[in-house]
Design a protein around this motif. Sequence first.
Motif, PDB file in Angstrom:
ATOM      1  N   ARG A  92       9.606   6.388  -0.260  1.00 38.39           N
ATOM      2  CA  ARG A  92       9.217   7.754  -0.573  1.00 38.39           C
ATOM      3  C   ARG A  92      10.450   8.649  -0.535  1.00 38.39           C
ATOM      4  O   ARG A  92      11.299   8.498   0.322  1.00 38.39           O
ATOM      5  N   SER A 108       0.860  -1.184   0.000  1.00 41.33           N
ATOM      6  CA  SER A 108       0.000   0.000   0.000  1.00 41.33           C
ATOM      7  C   SER A 108       0.896   1.234   0.000  1.00 41.33           C
ATOM      8  O   SER A 108       2.104   1.140   0.206  1.00 41.33           O
ATOM      9  N   GLU A 109       0.286   2.397  -0.209  1.00 38.18           N
ATOM     10  CA  GLU A 109       1.060   3.635  -0.353  1.00 38.18           C
ATOM     11  C   GLU A 109       1.995   3.875   0.833  1.00 38.18           C
ATOM     12  O   GLU A 109       3.122   4.334   0.672  1.00 38.18           O
ATOM     13  N   LYS A 167       5.348   2.051   0.515  1.00 40.50           N
ATOM     14  CA  LYS A 167       6.227   2.282  -0.632  1.00 40.50           C
ATOM     15  C   LYS A 167       7.335   3.264  -0.262  1.00 40.50           C
ATOM     16  O   LYS A 167       7.122   4.166   0.545  1.00 40.50           O
TER      17      LYS A 167
END
Lengths: 153, 128
Positions: free
Chosen positions: B121, B115-116, B119
């Motif tokens: 970043r 999910s975001e 990830k």
Amino acid sequence: MWSRFSDFENTFALMDELRRRLDRVWEDVDPSWQGPTADPRSLSAAVFPRVNLFDTGSNLVLKADVPGLSEKDVQVTLDGGGISISGERKVIAPEGYSAHRQERSPVKFSRSLTLPCTVNPEQTTATVKDGVLTITLTKSAEAQPRQITVRAQ
Amino acid sequence: MADTNLAKRSERPAEPVQQQRETVVPPVDVYENGDELLLVADVPGASHDGIDVQLEKGQLTILARRSDEAPKTPVSTEYRPRDYFRAFSVPQGIDASKIDAQLTAGVLRLHLPKSESLKPRRIEVKQG
């Protein structure tokens, strides 16, 4: 000098003992498992693929787990009273990924087995389905089971 | 040589095993990239219907049932066909609804998309 040699021998005796115990581990879990019927000496972890052989009366059926292989990756050769299976299983890490764990190993294999009876090479079929190789060999006429009629005298 | 009978020593799984049939542990490769985790498992003999993948409380379980049939009259045996079972702890932030499983030639591939929040970043450094 002699004592050293005996140390050397002891090491092997210990390894033999360990292997005997490992061969019997399953018997404690499941008494119906009698251990591999083949000679355990020929069965190290490196043996690939493991082969089970069945006799269905008119046919011999050979089964082996070959995960990841398709029919074009396996070569089957009949030669006299034996059969050989060879091929290569490649394990390619996907591009752009880092590996956390790699338990599946690539293997280049070649195994020869002696068949318990003569077979008809023309009627041999080999298939691979879901990573399982199945070879069906038809016994030759003289090896076919034959019913003998018992006559009254 | 106090306790030489290693095979008899009892060893309990952490949780009661649900399935009835005996299972073996399949070899598994685990890969990761920025978008997903990828699990690759060798489960020869298992077909599509026999695969059961579950993700619950951060625990991923894989059960693969063999569906191949063998004749009942063995001459020699070097292995015993068994079902496969394996459990992994996976990080929070795997989207269970987007897990994708493919089975080809007895090899199971599980794509576990991140999910975001999981990830990687890039953090912009601002000039102060």
